[in-house]
Design an enzyme around this catalytic site. Structure first.
Site, PDB file in Angstrom:
ATOM      1  CB  ALA A 174       5.962 -12.600  44.921  1.00 27.02           C
ATOM      2  CB  THR A 175       3.504 -14.657  49.344  1.00 32.09           C
ATOM      3  OG1 THR A 175       2.725 -14.842  48.501  1.00 32.09           O
ATOM      4  CG2 THR A 175       2.928 -14.583  50.824  1.00 32.09           C
ATOM      5  CG  ASN A 179      -2.795  -9.653  40.795  1.00 27.74           C
ATOM      6  OD1 ASN A 179      -2.743  -8.641  41.395  1.00 27.74           O
ATOM      7  ND2 ASN A 179      -3.607 -10.561  41.147  1.00 27.74           N
ATOM      8  CD  GLN A 238       0.793 -11.457  36.814  1.00 29.36           C
ATOM      9  OE1 GLN A 238       1.028 -12.090  35.905  1.00 29.36           O
ATOM     10  NE2 GLN A 238       0.214 -11.906  38.054  1.00 29.36           N
ATOM     11  CB  SER A 265       7.249 -14.963  42.021  1.00 30.98           C
ATOM     12  OG  SER A 265       7.022 -16.164  42.519  1.00 30.98           O
ATOM     13  CB  ALA A 266      10.837 -18.291  39.828  1.00 33.80           C
ATOM     14  CB  CYS A 314      -3.391 -15.392  44.973  1.00 34.83           C
ATOM     15  SG  CYS A 314      -2.424 -15.408  43.461  1.00 34.83           S
TER      16      CYS A 314
HETATM   17  C1  LIG Z   1       1.293 -13.969  42.018  1.00 29.13           C
HETATM   18  C2  LIG Z   1       1.577 -12.964  42.855  1.00 29.13           C
HETATM   19  C3  LIG Z   1       2.148 -12.661  43.993  1.00 29.13           C
HETATM   20  C4  LIG Z   1       2.228 -14.112  44.791  1.00 29.13           C
HETATM   21  O1  LIG Z   1       3.354 -14.626  44.385  1.00 29.13           O
HETATM   22  P1  LIG Z   1       4.123 -16.209  44.966  1.00 29.13           P
HETATM   23  O2  LIG Z   1       5.272 -16.164  44.594  1.00 29.13           O
HETATM   24  O3  LIG Z   1       3.101 -16.805  44.415  1.00 29.13           O
HETATM   25  O4  LIG Z   1       4.001 -15.956  46.612  1.00 29.13           O
HETATM   26  C5  LIG Z   1       2.320 -11.590  44.653  1.00 29.13           C
HETATM   27  N1  LIG Z   1       1.708 -10.553  43.998  1.00 29.13           N
HETATM   28  C6  LIG Z   1       1.348 -10.340  42.667  1.00 29.13           C
HETATM   29  C7  LIG Z   1       1.011  -9.215  41.996  1.00 29.13           C
HETATM   30  C8  LIG Z   1       1.126 -11.601  41.989  1.00 29.13           C
HETATM   31  O5  LIG Z   1       0.616 -11.743  40.772  1.00 29.13           O
END
Ligand SMILES: *Cc1c(COP(=O)(O)O)cnc(C)c1O
Length: 381
Positions: free
Chosen positions: A75-76, A155, A183, A203-204, A330
């Site tokens: 997701a990042t 999150n 999330q 994200s997975a 994070c």
């Molecule tokens: C975990 C998270 C991210 C980051 O995701 P990654 O796949 O670990 O880079 C970004 N936004 C939210 C809301 C998250 O919960």
């Protein structure tokens, strides 16, 4: 292995790989190891087919077409591609971006970086319940506004934002709408058409898939969103994200989504029930505040302030028994406290008595009983 691992109640930080996901991935490490971009032989075709099946699985889950999905490392990266990618083609034309104070650090830090490069960022507040105000948003929109960003659900608190309303406003005002759904994805149903989302990151590893794989949804029609790639090279992913595809990871992502698809309602009901039991029981015995309590929240996240707690090391004390988080894992390196709780106007003292507990697919009633007992014992110390 350590003799006493705590019970994992930090599913919002990451999740274990689902056994079926692992089984689906395994052949793509050792047997079907072809490069999905190899067009000249069967090794490549097999990998490409597997990737496209996963892409279709994920696309249908959010009601887009598979050509609207780009695979990334998480997701990042998706967030960076969306926010940086959209600003560049329009540089010098529209330079204003609106976002909310409770966004994930991946969004906030990317926006701060864009601010240094000359973009104007408006960060709108959330209230003490963690909720956004739609009329603030309407008032903040100007001619110069390029993009509105709002996360689907927070999150740290699980508070769900009125994404459909925001999408409707963005569409009416002709602004792009980006949503970090990392999330919420897989926990509650998401439909990018109904919500008028133009770009969505997820994200997975938050849905029992592997770490290091994510996706960005990019709308192709009404409006067509044009992005500048942030990683250049071999032109994979329709030139939007170069680099050899993580075939096993993508297959795992697809399988993880398939598992969510078939379970989303029963699983969210079961987890909501466990979370409500936890909250109810804690409230019965303890003086607690549940942050964002009277809002729409995700099934699995609960953010608790232990109002009577007197110690100074709440998280380490809890984490001998239950693995929870002081907010967002994070940015656990950061000691200034959660920006989300700060935005909700918690004092530093209140923040020190606050922790996030997040449930998941593997969470049992016995684990929740033990969590309650642990919280009661800590609180009375
Ligand atoms: C975990 C998270 C991210 C980051 O995701 P990654 O796949 O670990 O880079 C970004 N936004 C939210 C809301 C998250 O919960």
């Amino acid at each position: 292995m350590s003799a006493s691992r705590p019970i994992f109640l930090d599913y919002a930080s990451t999740t274990p790989l689902d056994e079926e996901v692992l089984a689906a991935m395994m052949p793509y490490f050792t047997t079907y190891y072809g490069n999905a971009s190899s067009k000249s032989h069967a090794f490549g075709w097999i990998s490409e087919d597997a990737v496209e099946i996963a892409r279709q699985e994920i696309a249908s889950f959010i009601a887009c077409i598979k050509e609207e999905l780009v695979f990334t490392s998480g997701a990042t990266e998706s967030i960076n591609l969306a926010l940086r990618g959209i600003t560049e083609p329009l540089a010098g034309l529209k330079n204003h971006i609106i976002a909310f104070a409770d966004e994930h650090r991946a969004v906030l830090d990317t926006l701060y970086d864009l601010e240094k490069r000359g973009y104007q960022i408006t960060l709108l507040p959330v209230d003490t319940n963690g909720q956004i105000n739609i009329s603030d948003l309407v008032d903040a929109i100007t001619e110069q506004t390029l993009l509105i960003s709002c996360m689907y659900a927070n999150n740290e608190t699980g508070v769900i934002h009125p994404v459909q309303k925001i999408g409707a406003i963005a569409k009416e005002k002709n602004k792009f709408f980006f949503c970090d759904a990392t999330q919420a994805f897989g926990k509650i149903p998401i439909n990018v058409q109904d919500d008028n989302i133009d770009m969505m990151a997820f994200s997975a590893h938050k849905i029992y898939g592997p770490k290091g794989v994510g996706a960005l949804y990019i709308r192709r029609k009404d409006p067509r969103v044009m992005l500048t790639p942030q990683i250049t090279g071999g032109s994979q992913e329709r030139n939007l994200r170069s680099g050899t595809l993580n075939v096993a990871g993508i297959v795992g992502f697809g399988k993880a989504v398939a598992r969510c698809k078939s379970n989303i309602i029963t699983e969210s009901e079961r987890i909501t029930e466990l979370r409500m039991f936890l909250e109810r029981t804690c409230k019965e015995y303890l003086n607690i505040t549940i942050q964002g309590e009277h809002t729409d929240r995700l099934p699995n996240i609960c953010n608790i302030t232990l109002n009577d707690y007197e110690g100074s090391t709440l998280i380490p004390a809890l984490c001998n028994k239950i693995a929870v988080s002081s907010g967002s894992a994070c940015n656990s390196g950061n000691t200034s406290g959660s920006h989300v709780l700060k935005a909700m106007e918690l004092t530093k003292e209140q923040m020190n008595k606050t922790f996030r507990i997040s449930l998941g697919r593997m969470t049992t009633k016995e684990e929740i009983d033990l969590a309650i007992e642990t919280i009661r014992l800590i609180n009375n110390k």
